[in-house]
Design a protein around this motif. Structure first.
Motif, mmCIF file in Angstrom:
data_model
loop_
_atom_site.group_PDB
_atom_site.id
_atom_site.type_symbol
_atom_site.label_atom_id
_atom_site.label_comp_id
_atom_site.label_asym_id
_atom_site.label_seq_id
_atom_site.Cartn_x
_atom_site.Cartn_y
_atom_site.Cartn_z
ATOM 1 N N THR A 7 0.848 -1.188 0.000
ATOM 2 C CA THR A 7 0.000 0.000 0.000
ATOM 3 C C THR A 7 0.882 1.235 0.000
ATOM 4 N N GLN A 8 0.458 2.237 -0.749
ATOM 5 C CA GLN A 8 1.141 3.534 -0.776
ATOM 6 C C GLN A 8 0.125 4.597 -1.145
ATOM 7 N N ARG A 11 -3.445 3.877 -2.010
ATOM 8 C CA ARG A 11 -3.646 2.972 -3.144
ATOM 9 C C ARG A 11 -3.070 1.608 -2.771
ATOM 10 N N TYR A 12 -3.675 0.576 -3.290
ATOM 11 C CA TYR A 12 -3.251 -0.787 -3.002
ATOM 12 C C TYR A 12 -2.652 -1.414 -4.250
ATOM 13 N N GLN A 13 -1.567 -2.121 -4.053
ATOM 14 C CA GLN A 13 -0.955 -2.883 -5.137
ATOM 15 C C GLN A 13 -1.464 -4.314 -4.982
ATOM 16 N N GLU A 22 1.026 -7.244 -11.357
ATOM 17 C CA GLU A 22 0.375 -6.465 -10.303
ATOM 18 C C GLU A 22 -0.324 -5.253 -10.901
ATOM 19 N N TRP A 23 -1.371 -4.784 -10.201
ATOM 20 C CA TRP A 23 -2.072 -3.576 -10.609
ATOM 21 C C TRP A 23 -2.401 -2.769 -9.361
ATOM 22 N N HIS A 24 -2.823 -1.522 -9.556
ATOM 23 C CA HIS A 24 -3.137 -0.627 -8.452
ATOM 24 C C HIS A 24 -4.625 -0.321 -8.412
#
Length: 76
Positions: A7-8, A11-13, A22-24
């Motif tokens: 997480t950043q 937003r979650y990866q 992977e996607w956000h």
């Protein structure tokens, strides 16, 4: 469906169970998913744990690949 990898900035990866690109996604767009308990997942995890604990890297890698195959076929 995806599992949270990081997480950043709210937003979650995410990544599909068993691997993949992977996607956000924004947190407000996510819903928790519950799955019924899977005995095959337990069996594979136990095999991996035993192989790792016994220092058998080759067998641990085989169990990791088995989990990926299982996740793709049973949980996707």
């Amino acid at each position: 469906m995806g599992e949270v990898m990081d997480t950043q900035w709210l937003r979650y990866q995410l990544r599909r169970p068993g691997g993949g690109i992977e996607w956000h996604a924004a947190g407000e767009n996510l819903l928790p998913v519950t799955q019924p308990h899977c005995m095959e997942c337990d069996r594979i995890k136990a095999g991996h744990r035993d192989a790792t604990g016994g220092g058998n890297r080759r067998l641990a890698e085989e169990w990791t690949m088995a989990m990926g195959r299982h996740q793709r076929t049973a949980h996707s």
